[in-house]
Design a protein around this motif. Sequence first.
Motif, PDB file in Angstrom:
ATOM      1  N   PHE A  69      -9.486   7.227 -10.829  1.00 14.00           N
ATOM      2  CA  PHE A  69      -9.043   5.951 -11.376  1.00 14.00           C
ATOM      3  C   PHE A  69      -7.796   5.440 -10.659  1.00 14.00           C
ATOM      4  O   PHE A  69      -7.647   4.235 -10.435  1.00 14.00           O
ATOM      5  N   LYS A  70      -6.905   6.338 -10.299  1.00 16.77           N
ATOM      6  CA  LYS A  70      -5.718   5.901  -9.550  1.00 16.77           C
ATOM      7  C   LYS A  70      -6.122   5.229  -8.242  1.00 16.77           C
ATOM      8  O   LYS A  70      -5.619   4.154  -7.887  1.00 16.77           O
ATOM      9  N   ILE A  71      -7.032   5.859  -7.513  1.00 18.65           N
ATOM     10  CA  ILE A  71      -7.452   5.308  -6.221  1.00 18.65           C
ATOM     11  C   ILE A  71      -8.142   3.964  -6.414  1.00 18.65           C
ATOM     12  O   ILE A  71      -7.856   2.987  -5.702  1.00 18.65           O
ATOM     13  N   ASP A  82      -5.771  -2.339 -16.817  1.00 15.55           N
ATOM     14  CA  ASP A  82      -5.471  -3.769 -16.948  1.00 15.55           C
ATOM     15  C   ASP A  82      -5.504  -4.505 -15.614  1.00 15.55           C
ATOM     16  O   ASP A  82      -5.656  -5.731 -15.580  1.00 15.55           O
ATOM     17  N   VAL A  83      -5.368  -3.787 -14.512  1.00 18.89           N
ATOM     18  CA  VAL A  83      -5.429  -4.429 -13.202  1.00 18.89           C
ATOM     19  C   VAL A  83      -6.793  -5.067 -12.970  1.00 18.89           C
ATOM     20  O   VAL A  83      -6.907  -6.067 -12.253  1.00 18.89           O
ATOM     21  N   LEU A  84      -7.856  -4.527 -13.585  1.00 21.94           N
ATOM     22  CA  LEU A  84      -9.181  -5.150 -13.479  1.00 21.94           C
ATOM     23  C   LEU A  84      -9.166  -6.521 -14.145  1.00 21.94           C
ATOM     24  O   LEU A  84      -9.741  -7.491 -13.623  1.00 21.94           O
ATOM     25  N   ALA A 117       2.749   1.037 -13.852  1.00 19.05           N
ATOM     26  CA  ALA A 117       1.596   0.903 -14.738  1.00 19.05           C
ATOM     27  C   ALA A 117       0.270   1.141 -14.030  1.00 19.05           C
ATOM     28  O   ALA A 117      -0.673   1.650 -14.643  1.00 19.05           O
ATOM     29  N   ILE A 118       0.187   0.796 -12.747  1.00 16.11           N
ATOM     30  CA  ILE A 118      -1.105   0.869 -12.054  1.00 16.11           C
ATOM     31  C   ILE A 118      -1.159   2.068 -11.120  1.00 16.11           C
ATOM     32  O   ILE A 118      -1.964   2.979 -11.304  1.00 16.11           O
ATOM     33  N   ALA A 119      -0.303   2.089 -10.110  1.00 16.97           N
ATOM     34  CA  ALA A 119      -0.330   3.213  -9.170  1.00 16.97           C
ATOM     35  C   ALA A 119       0.112   4.502  -9.836  1.00 16.97           C
ATOM     36  O   ALA A 119      -0.337   5.592  -9.464  1.00 16.97           O
ATOM     37  N   GLY A 120       0.988   4.392 -10.846  1.00 11.68           N
ATOM     38  CA  GLY A 120       1.488   5.581 -11.524  1.00 11.68           C
ATOM     39  C   GLY A 120       0.627   6.011 -12.692  1.00 11.68           C
ATOM     40  O   GLY A 120      -0.129   6.973 -12.614  1.00 11.68           O
ATOM     41  N   GLU A 121       0.681   5.253 -13.781  1.00 13.08           N
ATOM     42  CA  GLU A 121      -0.008   5.657 -14.999  1.00 13.08           C
ATOM     43  C   GLU A 121      -1.476   5.265 -15.033  1.00 13.08           C
ATOM     44  O   GLU A 121      -2.216   5.671 -15.921  1.00 13.08           O
ATOM     45  N   LEU A 156       0.832  -1.208   0.000  1.00 14.46           N
ATOM     46  CA  LEU A 156       0.000   0.000   0.000  1.00 14.46           C
ATOM     47  C   LEU A 156       0.864   1.254   0.000  1.00 14.46           C
ATOM     48  O   LEU A 156       0.642   2.190  -0.788  1.00 14.46           O
ATOM     49  N   LEU A 157       1.874   1.295   0.877  1.00 14.67           N
ATOM     50  CA  LEU A 157       2.724   2.483   0.972  1.00 14.67           C
ATOM     51  C   LEU A 157       3.481   2.732  -0.335  1.00 14.67           C
ATOM     52  O   LEU A 157       3.634   3.883  -0.767  1.00 14.67           O
ATOM     53  N   ALA A 158       3.944   1.666  -0.964  1.00 13.44           N
ATOM     54  CA  ALA A 158       4.659   1.830  -2.236  1.00 13.44           C
ATOM     55  C   ALA A 158       3.735   2.405  -3.301  1.00 13.44           C
ATOM     56  O   ALA A 158       4.144   3.259  -4.103  1.00 13.44           O
ATOM     57  N   ARG A 159       2.487   1.974  -3.304  1.00 17.99           N
ATOM     58  CA  ARG A 159       1.533   2.476  -4.301  1.00 17.99           C
ATOM     59  C   ARG A 159       1.153   3.930  -4.029  1.00 17.99           C
ATOM     60  O   ARG A 159       1.005   4.722  -4.975  1.00 17.99           O
ATOM     61  N   LEU A 160       0.998   4.270  -2.787  1.00 19.60           N
ATOM     62  CA  LEU A 160       0.704   5.666  -2.466  1.00 19.60           C
ATOM     63  C   LEU A 160       1.871   6.564  -2.878  1.00 19.60           C
ATOM     64  O   LEU A 160       1.665   7.674  -3.390  1.00 19.60           O
ATOM     65  N   ALA A 161       3.101   6.091  -2.659  1.00 19.70           N
ATOM     66  CA  ALA A 161       4.275   6.881  -3.037  1.00 19.70           C
ATOM     67  C   ALA A 161       4.349   7.081  -4.543  1.00 19.70           C
ATOM     68  O   ALA A 161       4.745   8.143  -5.025  1.00 19.70           O
ATOM     69  N   MET A 162       3.922   6.060  -5.319  1.00 19.51           N
ATOM     70  CA  MET A 162       4.049   6.124  -6.778  1.00 19.51           C
ATOM     71  C   MET A 162       2.906   6.881  -7.440  1.00 19.51           C
ATOM     72  O   MET A 162       2.893   7.027  -8.666  1.00 19.51           O
TER      73      MET A 162
END
Length: 662
Positions: A154-156, A203-205, A195-199, A72-78
């Motif tokens: 969408f990021k969230i 595709d994660v769906l 690709a997901i947390a950043g851009e 979670l923390l890595a995704r929030l940072a990105m």
Amino acid sequence: MFNARLVSFFCSLAMVFFTGALHWTPWTANDKALVMLVSYGILFLGFIGSWLSFPDGLSTSRKIGLILAISLLARLAMMGVPVSDDVYRYLWEGKIIAAGESPYQFPADHIHYHEYQDVYWEQMNHKDKLTAYPPLAELVFAAVSSIAYTPWAFKILFIVVDLCVIGVLMALLAHYGMDLRNTLLYALNPLALFAIAGEAHFDVLLILAVMLSVLCAAKGVFAWAWVWLGIAIQIKIIAIALVPFYLWHCRWRYSWLLLIPLTVPSVYFLETLPGLFQGLWAFGGTNAFNGPIHGPINYLLSGDIAWATRAVMILFGVVTLWVIWAVKIPARAAYILIAALVLCSPVVHYWYVLWIMPFVALYPGLSWLVLSFTSGAYFTSVYSVERGDDWFLPVWAMWVMWLPFLLVLIYELRVVLMRRLQPVTTWKKPETLTIIVPTLNEGESIKPCLLALRSLKPPANEIIICDGGSTDQTVAIAREMDVRVVHSETGRGTQIRAGVEAARSDAALVIHADCVCDNTVSQKILNVLEQNPDVVGGAIGQRFNDTGIRLLVIEMLNDARAAWVGASFGDQSQFFRIAAVDKMGGYPGYPLMEDVELSLRMKRLGRVVLLDCRILNSARQWRHGFFKRIWLILHLVAVFRINRLFNRDVTHKLYATYYNRR
């Protein structure tokens, strides 16, 4: 007390979070391409370091909690990474659907949509083409756009979905008895974070739906496996590649359930639905970009995209037929089919590689980790945008991305060719376990080893000491502890072979006399062999009774080699099915290098794995002449492997060199 493993782990995490922090600075706006490339490389190092130095001794619940927290923390940072221009299409198409329009009716630049043109429409790509997103994906876009008309929505959403993917992946790893830390091979992979947390690619769906389908199939809940597969197809059409395998191996009589998720969302767009197929053809049937197999074929055919596409379709069809015939495990079949689909696709963007990465956590391979790194070359395309030109990926960047991966993949696939493409043998469920301990004058260390083996839960069916002529109290101590003793000529492989021949169990674990094991070892060995009938054996994992940095490096290298290459040493405590060893002609009776030979032979018979329970090794042999010992081992292994290619047995000479004997 200084603990090098924990220090390395937190330093690796610091690299991951530092990468995210870079994208919140003004440097991103001024030098986006350079920041993307540099941060991708730093993130990859942090990702690998986090897996290699993951803390030992954690309970399952704490391990799950730690993985979810850092994910979670890595995704929030990105989240500071700028979104892809695809997100503007998600937003705009969601907006017009909420307004009662259909994106399948006209291209986005059609005058019909003039009143809906806004700032996000301006930033969209391919406005002249009909959309290629299936109905369910479009309805998700409409729901998100109605709630919050901003890319951040969408990021969230995608970060939440990605955490669900991580949860499903941990459930699959637990089901197959695999190491939960392998979750990090997806959770902290630069591809996932960028690709997901950043851009914010949707595709994660698709990945979540596919993984849920595979989890249901693995647990035998085939009805829900079909439903989730239908949902995956409704998110991205490529999931249809799994249907032939499901029809053959996942109870075809439930296949009608696939129609429910395929039909219900489509009803909303029924009148304009044919436009979807036009969009799919426009994006995938008439374009060619960065395909590692399609590209060279297209070049050889002088740019005839249609014939190149037919060629890769035939190739993919052959792979599909082989998977249906040779593979029975749903997760492995999905892994191979999706990997083949990506490699055969005419168009491959870097986030398409992400479709494969959850399966790499289940089936670690060096080739895909190499591709995780080289995919960073994709961001060289940002330089063209910074110059004000059209988006462009240089040909040399495509070579950098694909060539190292393909070379390693070809090396890995040699094992499949050695089996002559035959179906992987499925072994029966093991019921019993024998522990084999080779000894030669181990009177000082044998008792702690045997006490630990006596505490295994469940207990081993038998413990066999294979003695090579001890002149101290080794044999007496073993008999005093009511352990079976087998005598043989001196030589580790010779002694172990005698123990294997004397064993009366389904599986065996070979452990050195100066090692102490966790009491969970026996349960984890039996679990992984029961849940994975294609697994022949593997290694437990090595930790030294010393927390220094130099020995940590040895631990990390041994883990990497065993997990990603399938090659292990005896110090890591190898285990195997005795039936498999019998099939390969018995345990290799070499006086030295028997462990290397065993791992090579096991790979020819089936899959090998690295477990997460610890074997605590004595550091006595590493306390003096550390670098000299490393050089000696590398030299001996290289000499053995080279001579093995020419069918020359030099193990007796190597034994004399290793022990400095004539």
